[in-house]
Scaffold this motif. Structure first.
Motif, PDB file in Angstrom:
ATOM      1  N   THR A  62       0.841  -1.197   0.000  1.00  0.00           N
ATOM      2  CA  THR A  62       0.000   0.000   0.000  1.00  0.00           C
ATOM      3  C   THR A  62       0.879   1.251   0.000  1.00  0.00           C
ATOM      4  O   THR A  62       0.627   2.205  -0.746  1.00  0.00           O
ATOM      5  CB  THR A  62      -0.926   0.003   1.233  1.00  0.00           C
ATOM      6  OG1 THR A  62      -1.493  -1.303   1.366  1.00  0.00           O
ATOM      7  CG2 THR A  62      -2.025   1.018   1.090  1.00  0.00           C
ATOM      8  N   ILE A 120       5.348  -7.919  -4.055  1.00  0.00           N
ATOM      9  CA  ILE A 120       4.179  -8.675  -4.515  1.00  0.00           C
ATOM     10  C   ILE A 120       4.493 -10.166  -4.526  1.00  0.00           C
ATOM     11  O   ILE A 120       3.711 -10.989  -4.046  1.00  0.00           O
ATOM     12  CB  ILE A 120       3.721  -8.219  -5.920  1.00  0.00           C
ATOM     13  CG1 ILE A 120       2.996  -6.875  -5.837  1.00  0.00           C
ATOM     14  CG2 ILE A 120       2.807  -9.259  -6.561  1.00  0.00           C
ATOM     15  CD1 ILE A 120       2.497  -6.346  -7.169  1.00  0.00           C
ATOM     16  N   ILE A 179     -10.117 -13.105  -1.723  1.00  0.00           N
ATOM     17  CA  ILE A 179      -8.899 -12.334  -1.438  1.00  0.00           C
ATOM     18  C   ILE A 179      -7.857 -12.705  -2.482  1.00  0.00           C
ATOM     19  O   ILE A 179      -7.190 -11.852  -3.063  1.00  0.00           O
ATOM     20  CB  ILE A 179      -8.322 -12.660  -0.035  1.00  0.00           C
ATOM     21  CG1 ILE A 179      -9.401 -12.604   1.027  1.00  0.00           C
ATOM     22  CG2 ILE A 179      -7.165 -11.728   0.290  1.00  0.00           C
ATOM     23  CD1 ILE A 179      -8.877 -12.957   2.424  1.00  0.00           C
TER      24      ILE A 179
HETATM   25  C1  HEM Z   1      -0.127  -4.093  -4.872  1.00  0.00           C
HETATM   26  C2  HEM Z   1      -1.123  -4.809  -4.663  1.00  0.00           C
HETATM   27  C3  HEM Z   1      -1.562  -5.383  -3.315  1.00  0.00           C
HETATM   28  C4  HEM Z   1      -1.856  -4.730  -2.153  1.00  0.00           C
HETATM   29  C5  HEM Z   1      -1.775  -3.227  -1.918  1.00  0.00           C
HETATM   30  C6  HEM Z   1      -2.239  -5.733  -1.199  1.00  0.00           C
HETATM   31  C7  HEM Z   1      -2.604  -5.488   0.114  1.00  0.00           C
HETATM   32  C8  HEM Z   1      -2.936  -6.428   1.053  1.00  0.00           C
HETATM   33  C9  HEM Z   1      -3.120  -6.179   2.454  1.00  0.00           C
HETATM   34  C10 HEM Z   1      -2.981  -4.824   3.142  1.00  0.00           C
HETATM   35  C11 HEM Z   1      -3.402  -7.375   3.062  1.00  0.00           C
HETATM   36  C12 HEM Z   1      -3.608  -7.656   4.550  1.00  0.00           C
HETATM   37  C13 HEM Z   1      -2.294  -7.807   5.307  1.00  0.00           C
HETATM   38  C14 HEM Z   1      -1.416  -8.929   4.817  1.00  0.00           C
HETATM   39  O1  HEM Z   1      -1.756 -10.106   4.959  1.00  0.00           O
HETATM   40  O2  HEM Z   1      -0.365  -8.621   4.226  1.00  0.00           O
HETATM   41  C15 HEM Z   1      -3.421  -8.371   2.011  1.00  0.00           C
HETATM   42  C16 HEM Z   1      -3.703  -9.721   2.222  1.00  0.00           C
HETATM   43  C17 HEM Z   1      -3.669 -10.683   1.221  1.00  0.00           C
HETATM   44  N1  HEM Z   1      -3.307 -10.498  -0.095  1.00  0.00           N
HETATM   45 FE1  HEM Z   1      -2.799  -8.751  -0.901  1.00  0.00          FE
HETATM   46  N2  HEM Z   1      -2.184  -6.978  -1.767  1.00  0.00           N
HETATM   47  C18 HEM Z   1      -1.772  -6.806  -3.076  1.00  0.00           C
HETATM   48  C19 HEM Z   1      -1.554  -7.800  -4.002  1.00  0.00           C
HETATM   49  C20 HEM Z   1      -1.810  -9.152  -3.802  1.00  0.00           C
HETATM   50  C21 HEM Z   1      -1.479 -10.202  -4.723  1.00  0.00           C
HETATM   51  C22 HEM Z   1      -0.774 -10.003  -6.072  1.00  0.00           C
HETATM   52  C23 HEM Z   1      -1.884 -11.361  -4.141  1.00  0.00           C
HETATM   53  C24 HEM Z   1      -1.723 -12.768  -4.712  1.00  0.00           C
HETATM   54  C25 HEM Z   1      -2.374 -13.214  -5.671  1.00  0.00           C
HETATM   55  C26 HEM Z   1      -2.474 -11.053  -2.882  1.00  0.00           C
HETATM   56  C27 HEM Z   1      -3.032 -11.978  -2.014  1.00  0.00           C
HETATM   57  C28 HEM Z   1      -3.356 -11.721  -0.719  1.00  0.00           C
HETATM   58  C29 HEM Z   1      -3.782 -12.727   0.212  1.00  0.00           C
HETATM   59  C30 HEM Z   1      -3.986 -14.223  -0.073  1.00  0.00           C
HETATM   60  C31 HEM Z   1      -3.987 -12.069   1.431  1.00  0.00           C
HETATM   61  C32 HEM Z   1      -4.449 -12.707   2.728  1.00  0.00           C
HETATM   62  C33 HEM Z   1      -3.270 -13.077   3.554  1.00  0.00           C
HETATM   63  C34 HEM Z   1      -3.711 -13.860   4.743  1.00  0.00           C
HETATM   64  O3  HEM Z   1      -4.907 -14.077   4.898  1.00  0.00           O
HETATM   65  O4  HEM Z   1      -2.831 -14.237   5.489  1.00  0.00           O
HETATM   66  N3  HEM Z   1      -2.421  -9.699  -2.699  1.00  0.00           N
HETATM   67  N4  HEM Z   1      -3.138  -7.765   0.801  1.00  0.00           N
END
Ligand code: HEM
Lengths: 292, 416
Positions: free
Chosen positions: B48, B105, B125
Motif C-alpha cells: 500500500t 508482490i 482475497i
Molecule cells: C499491490 C497490490 C496489493 C496490495 C496493496 C495488497 C494489500 C494487502 C493487504 C494490506 C493485506 C492484509 C495484510 C497482509 O496479509 O499482508 C493483504 C492480504 C492478502 N493479499 Fe494482498 N495486496 C496486493 C496484491 C496481492 C497479490 C498479487 C496477491 C496474490 C495473488 C495477494 C493476495 C493476498 C492474500 C492471499 C492475502 C491474505 C493473507 C492472509 O490471509 O494471510 N495480494 N493484501
C-alpha cells in the motif's frame, strides 16, 4: 528468532535470483576484454626514445600541418570555416592546441607517421576500397623530425589543467569533430550529413552514454574501439590515461549531472528513515510486543 | 433530516455529519488481526505504501513528461533528470518503486501460497490479489515504454508481437494494440493513457476490493488456525489482552507494520539513491531506434520467468510449432495462479512445511521459478535453451500434478 530465520530464507532466495539476473547475466552478455593499453605497444614505426627539438618541430608544423589544422593556443587560426573543411576533408581537422597534452606520445608519433594504422582503420582504408585517409602519412619524415614535432606540441601549455573546464576541452578536442553532446549544448564541429558520409555511420550523441554504456565499457572502448565493436569505423583516438579519464569525467559531468546531489541527499534520507524505524521499534515496545 | 445538536468539539462536529467515530472503530481500532503472525503479514501494508509512492512520484513526473516520440526521451532524461529540481529523485523513486513493488508482490503472493491463505473462504482475497498482479504487470509494462529508450521500444515490439500468435485474429490484433503496423507514436500515446489513467483507476478500485474481501474471512495466521473473532475481540475489550488471540489493527498491529516498514524503507532508499541500475536498464538510456536491434532483448526482471516459459518451447512437438507451444504455455503461466484455490484439493490450511506433500511442491516451485527467472535473461543458445525447456516443462507439470498431490495428501492426513 523465528522471524529472523524467515528473513534469512527470503534474503537467500532474493540474493540468488539477484546474482543470476545481474552480475552473472552481465558477465555472460559482456565477457571481460583485455585491459586498456595506454602505451599503444602495437605501434613501433617511430623510435620514441629520441629527444625532440621543439624549435625544429615548430618549423615542421608550420610547413606541414597548419594548412589543415588550427592551433589556437599558438596563434594559428582556422584556415576555413567548419562547413568548408568538412566538405574538403569529410571531417573537420581537430585543433591541435592540446595534442601534446592529450595524446600518448608513442601514439602521436606513430599517428603522424601513419594515421591509418595508428587509428586501427586498415579494414576501412584497404587498397581495394579506393578510399584515402584525408590526412597524409608523414612516413617520409625521419624519426627525429617526428619527435621534434611531438616535442613542439608538448611545450604548448593547455588552457585548463584540471577540473570541469579541462574535461570539456579534452572532450571537444578529442571527440568533438564527430560527436555532439546535446545536453551540454555542444554540436559536433563536422555537420551531420558530412560525417555520416565520411564514417559510414552516424556518430551518436554522447549525452547519455555514461549511463547506457557505463564507465567500465567506455574505459576499454575509447582506448581501442575495435576490441568491443570489431570492424567499427570509430577510430582509436590514442588518448593517454589522464585525457581518457577526463573525457569520461566530462561524460559524467553532463550525463549524470545530479550525482553529487543524489549521493548527499541519499545519506540524509536513509538516516531519516532509520530514525523512523527506531521510533517505530520503541513505539511497538511501548504498546507491548504482541508476537514473536 | 435528523435534528442536529450544537457540537461541543470538532470531532463531534465531524462525527455528526460523517460518523467518523464509528468509522474509525470499524476500520481501525476494532478491526481485529490475529496475534499469531510474523512480519510477512506486513507485506500488504508495504505494498500500500509503495503504491502511494508510485502514485505521488508519478504525478510529479507527469508534470514534465511529453508523450511524443520526438520529445519523450529528452523530457525524461534531460528535463526531469537534469533541469527540474529533484526531478531525478521522483524518477528514481518511481523506477525503483516499480521494480521493488514486484519483489514485495512476489513475497506477498508466496506467503499466501505457503500458508494456504487462498482457500476455505479466502478465495476472493486471492482472486482479487491475482487481479492486482495482472494489473500491476500491465502498469509496469506500459510504464516501461514511456522513456522511449531502446529497451522500451524493443520490449514493446517483442511483447506486442506475441499477440500475433493468436489464431485467426492475431495480425489484426497486433495492429489494433499498436495503433499502427509497427511500434510508433500512436503506440506510445495510447500506452501513456493506459499507464497514467485507466490502469491506475482500475488498480485503486481493485485494492479497495482486495481490502473488502479481507473483512469477512479475516487474515490467516501462522498456524492456519480458525477461531471466533468476535469472541476473541470481546476478550480483548474486556481487558484479557494476554489471553485474546487478536489485537486491534490500530495501533497494535500497525506498530509492528511500521517497524517492518521503517527497516524496509532504509533498504528501499538505499536502492533509490545508490543501487538503482537493476531497475533502470542501461540500454534504455539509448534513444529508441527501430532500425537498430539491441544484441540482447529482455523484459524487466519480474517478467523473466513467464518470458522464459514463452521461449522455453523452441522446437516443434507433435506437429505444433515451438512458437505456438510457447504461446500456449505463456498463456497458461499467466492465468494458472488464479486457480490455486481450486487446484489445491486438500482442505488443510497449514504452513507448507506442515503439509506432507505440498511442502515438496512449494519448494520445487520456488526453485523452478528462480531458474526460469535467471535463464529468462540469459541468451537462449546452446545448453541455456534446454535448461529453459526443462524448467518450463517443470513449471507446467507442477501445476498439472498439483490436484493429484494435494488429493493424495488429504487422504493421507485423514487416515492418520
Ligand atoms: C499491490 C497490490 C496489493 C496490495 C496493496 C495488497 C494489500 C494487502 C493487504 C494490506 C493485506 C492484509 C495484510 C497482509 O496479509 O499482508 C493483504 C492480504 C492478502 N493479499 Fe494482498 N495486496 C496486493 C496484491 C496481492 C497479490 C498479487 C496477491 C496474490 C495473488 C495477494 C493476495 C493476498 C492474500 C492471499 C492475502 C491474505 C493473507 C492472509 O490471509 O494471510 N495480494 N493484501
Amino acid at each position: 528468532m523465528k522471524e529472523f530465520k524467515i528473513l534469512a530464507v527470503i534474503i537467500a532466495l532474493v540474493g540468488i535470483t539477484y546474482y543470476g539476473i545481474e552480475p552473472y547475466a552481465h558477465h555472460v552478455m559482456h565477457p571481460e576484454v583485455a585491459p586498456a593499453d595506454f602505451s599503444f605497444k602495437d605501434l613501433k614505426n617511430v623510435d620514441t626514445s629520441l629527444k625532440g627539438n621543439p624549435d625544429n618541430g615548430k618549423v615542421l608544423v608550420e610547413a606541414n600541418c597548419i594548412a589543415c589544422h588550427s592551433i589556437e593556443s599558438a596563434g594559428y587560426p582556422k584556415v576555413m570555416p567548419n562547413a568548408d573543411a568538412a566538405a574538403s576533408y569529410g571531417v573537420v581537422p581537430p585543433d591541435l592546441s592540446g595534442a601534446g597534452w592529450i595524446y600518448d606520445k608513442n601514439y602521436l608519433a606513430n599517428f603522424i607517421y601513419d594515421p591509418v594504422s595508428a587509428m586501427k582503420l586498415q579494414h576501412k582504408y584497404t587498397p581495394e576500397s579506393g578510399k584515402q585517409f584525408p590526412m597524409p602519412a608523414y612516413n617520409w619524415m625521419s624519426a627525429q623530425e617526428i619527435m621534434d614535432i611531438v616535442a613542439y606540441f608538448q611545450i604548448l601549455a593547455p588552457k585548463a589543467k584540471a577540473g570541469p573546464e579541462a574535461h570539456k576541452n579534452t572532450f571537444e578536442a578529442a571527440c568533438g569533430r564527430c560527436h555532439s553532446m546535446k545536453y551540454a549544448g555542444f554540436e559536433a564541429t563536422t555537420p551531420v550529413e558530412n560525417i555520416k558520409t565520411y564514417m559510414g555511420a552516424t556518430p551518436p550523441d554522447l549525452s547519455q552514454y555514461i549511463k547506457s554504456r557505463g564507465e567500465h565499457y567506455l574505459y576499454s572502448f575509447i582506448n581501442d574501439p575495435q576490441v568491443l565493436l570489431p570492424g567499427t569505423s570509430m577510430p582509436r583516438t590514442g588518448l593517454n590515461q589522464k585525457a581518457q579519464e577526463e573525457v569520461i569525467a566530462y561524460m559524467e559531468d553532463i550525463g549524470d549531472r545530479k550525482k553529487a546531489e543524489r549521493e548527499t541527499t541519499g545519506v540524509w534520507v536513509m538516516l531519516y528513515t532509520l530514525v523512523f524505524a527506531i521510533a517505530a521499534l520503541l513505539w511497538k515496545r511501548k504498546l507491548g510486543d504482541f508476537s514473536s | 433530516m435528523a435534528e442536529f445538536k450544537k457540537a461541543d468539539s470538532m470531532l463531534e462536529w465531524f462525527d455528526q455529519r460523517l460518523g467518523v467515530v464509528n468509522f474509525a472503530k470499524v476500520m481501525m481500532t476494532e478491526y481485529w488481526i490475529p496475534k499469531n503472525i510474523n512480519f510477512l503479514w506486513a507485506m500488504g501494508v508495504l505494498l500500500t505504501v509503495l503504491f502511494t509512492f508510485l502514485l505521488v512520484s508519478g504525478i510529479f513526473l507527469l508534470m514534465y513528461y511529453k508523450p511524443d516520440v520526438n520529445l519523450a526521451f529528452d523530457s525524461v532524461n534531460y528535463t526531469i533528470m537534469q533541469e527540474v529540481s529533484y526531478g531525478w529523485l521522483f524518477r528514481h523513486i518511481h523506477a525503483v518503486g516499480a521494480s521493488v513493488v514486484f519483489l514485495i508482490i512476489y513475497i506477498h503472493m508466496f506467503t499466501g501460497i505457503y500458508y494456504g491463505s487462498y482457500k476455505k473462504g479466502r478465495e476472493m482475497i486471492w482472486v482479487s490479489g491475482m487481479l492486482l498482479f495482472v494489473l500491476f504487470s500491465a502498469e509496469g509494462f506500459s510504464g516501461y515504454m514511456l522513456p522511449w529508450g531502446q529497451m522500451s521500444y524493443w520490449a514493446a515490439y517483442v511483447i506486442t508481437e506475441i499477440f500475433g500468435g493468436i489464431p485467426f485474429i492475431g495480425d489484426e490484433l497486433v495492429v489494433w494494440i499498436r495503433g499502427n503496423f509497427y511500434v510508433s507514436d500512436s503506440t506510445l500515446t495510447r500506452f501513456f493513457m493506459l499507464h497514467v489513467l485507466l490502469i491506475p483507476l482500475v488498480i485503486i478500485g481493485t485494492i479497495v476490493f482486495h481490502f473488502y474481501a479481507l473483512r469477512f474471512p479475516h487474515v490467516n495466521n501462522e498456524a492456519g488456525e480458525f477461531f471466533d473473532f468476535e469472541e476473541e475481540a470481546e476478550k480483548y475489550l474486556a481487558g484479557n489482552k494476554k489471553e485474546s488471540k487478536v489485537v486491534p489493527f490500530w495501533p497494535v498491529f500497525l506498530s509492528k507494520d511500521f517497524l517492518v516498514l521503517g527497516f524496509f524503507m532504509v533498504f528501499f532508499f538505499y536502492l533509490v539513491f545508490f543501487h538503482y541500475g537493476f531497475a533502470m536498464d542501461a540500454i534504455n538510456f539509448d534513444k529508441a531506434d527501430g532500425l537498430k536491434t539491441p544484441a540482447h532483448i529482455y523484459p524487466e526482471w519480474y517478467f523473466l520467468w513467464s518470458y522464459e516459459v514463452l521461449r522455453g518451447f523452441f522446437f516443434e512437438i507433435a506437429g505444433i510449432s515451438g512458437k505456438d507451444l510457447g504461446l500456449i504455455a505463456f498463456g497458461i503461466a499467466n492465468v494458472i495462479f488464479f486457480l490455486m484455490p481450486w487446484l489445491d484439493r486438500s482442505p488443510m490450511v497449514k504452513p507448507a512445511n506442515q503439509r506432507p506433500y505440498f511442502k515438496y511442491w512449494f519448494w520445487f516451485m520456488m526453485v523452478d521459478l528462480i531458474v526460469l527467472t535467471v535463464y529468462g535473461k540469459l541468451p537462449p543458445t546452446g545448453a541455456n535453451a534446454w535448461v529453459g525447456f526443462a524448467s518450463s516443462l517443470t513449471f507446467l507439470t507442477l501445476f498439472a500434478t498439483l490436484p493429484f498431490i494435494t488429493k493424495a495428501e488429504a487422504k493421507k492426513v485423514k487416515e492418520k
